[in-house]
Design an enzyme around this catalytic site. Structure first.
Site, mmCIF file in Angstrom:
data_model
loop_
_atom_site.group_PDB
_atom_site.id
_atom_site.type_symbol
_atom_site.label_atom_id
_atom_site.label_comp_id
_atom_site.label_asym_id
_atom_site.label_seq_id
_atom_site.Cartn_x
_atom_site.Cartn_y
_atom_site.Cartn_z
ATOM 1 N N HIS A 1 78.953 -9.553 -25.339
ATOM 2 C CA HIS A 1 78.637 -9.951 -23.961
ATOM 3 C C HIS A 1 79.176 -8.863 -23.045
ATOM 4 O O HIS A 1 79.889 -7.978 -23.498
ATOM 5 C CB HIS A 1 79.323 -11.292 -23.654
ATOM 6 C CG HIS A 1 80.752 -11.241 -24.040
ATOM 7 N ND1 HIS A 1 81.262 -11.910 -25.132
ATOM 8 C CD2 HIS A 1 81.760 -10.494 -23.550
ATOM 9 C CE1 HIS A 1 82.527 -11.571 -25.272
ATOM 10 N NE2 HIS A 1 82.859 -10.716 -24.324
ATOM 11 N N HIS B 1 80.444 -2.130 -20.343
ATOM 12 C CA HIS B 1 80.121 -1.729 -21.715
ATOM 13 C C HIS B 1 80.020 -2.965 -22.596
ATOM 14 O O HIS B 1 80.534 -4.032 -22.228
ATOM 15 C CB HIS B 1 81.231 -0.812 -22.243
ATOM 16 C CG HIS B 1 82.541 -1.529 -22.366
ATOM 17 N ND1 HIS B 1 83.403 -1.707 -21.297
ATOM 18 C CD2 HIS B 1 83.113 -2.169 -23.409
ATOM 19 C CE1 HIS B 1 84.453 -2.409 -21.697
ATOM 20 N NE2 HIS B 1 84.297 -2.710 -22.968
#
Ligand code: 2AM
Length: 200
Positions: free
Chosen positions: A45, A131
């Site tokens: 996620h 990221h």
């Protein structure tokens, strides 16, 4: 009441997750001889804010403040692609795929960071570098192994993996088990199509 380890994150659509899974599989084959812990695709996620230990009695307030902040933001999209590493591709410790950072994402992250700071959760000192973590190099990896992983990573090219439309933000709890982290959604709140556009 107890304490939970919590963080705030955005989920990815299935097509992007499938493409990420493909990249992970490729990397796993190429890096199979090295001590690396791979993140299961279902655990991937985009983290907006890591809260750490949170008293369960604070959860309703966190949820309220999060919902209030998120409702000030319009839904938006971001693109996913490109391979990267922390601290860098020469000495990788964390392997990730990158997230394009449109202004709306930066504004949402800044907003979440500020309301959580107001609740007493310290501001992240490092700049936000959106990221998606694919893997972490094990601590036991030798310096030579780390450099070798870096050389292999630098030869791999990862193309565009798709785009994600952000309509929801989730509060997650993380249970660290010997078999790996288990993430459970505690709360979900939605962005607001009628909110004013983000300003740079
Ligand atoms: P990461 O992907 O960069 O590891 C749950 O641990 C989530 O919170 C992960 O996505 C992790 O980000 C993020 N996170 C950010 N700061 C963290 C910290 N100090 N400890 C653990 N997880 C952290």
């Amino acid at each position: 009441m107890g304490v939970v380890r919590a963080f705030i994150a955005i989920d990815l659509p299935n097509d992007v997750l499938e493409n990420i899974e493909g990249v992970s599989r490729r990397l796993k084959t190429q890096l199979r001889q090295y001590p690396i812990k791979w993140v299961p695709t279902e655990n991937i996620h985009l983290t907006l804010k890591f809260l750490g230990d949170v008293s369960e009695s604070n959860l309703p307030l966190i949820e309220d403040m999060l919902a209030g902040e998120v409702s000030d933001h319009k839904p938006f999209e971001f693109g996913v692609g490109r391979l990267g590493a922390f601290p860098d591709m020469k000495r990788p410790r964390v392997i990730w795929v990158g997230v394009e950072a449109p202004e709306e994402l930066l504004a949402l992250q800044r907003g979440v960071e500020s309301v959580m700071q107001r609740l007493g959760y310290p501001r992240e000192q490092r700049p936000f570098q959106p990221h998606l973590t694919l893997a972490r190099i094990a601590r036991r990896a030798t310096t030579n192994e780390v450099y070798a992983i870096g050389r292999i990573l630098r030869e791999i090219s990862v193309s565009f993996l798709g785009s994600a439309r952000v309509t929801e933000v989730h509060l997650y709890k993380s249970d660290l088990r010997p078999t790996g982290a288990v993430y459970t959604r505690l709360f979900t709140t939605t962005l607001n199509a009628s909110a004013p556009p983000a300003v740079a």
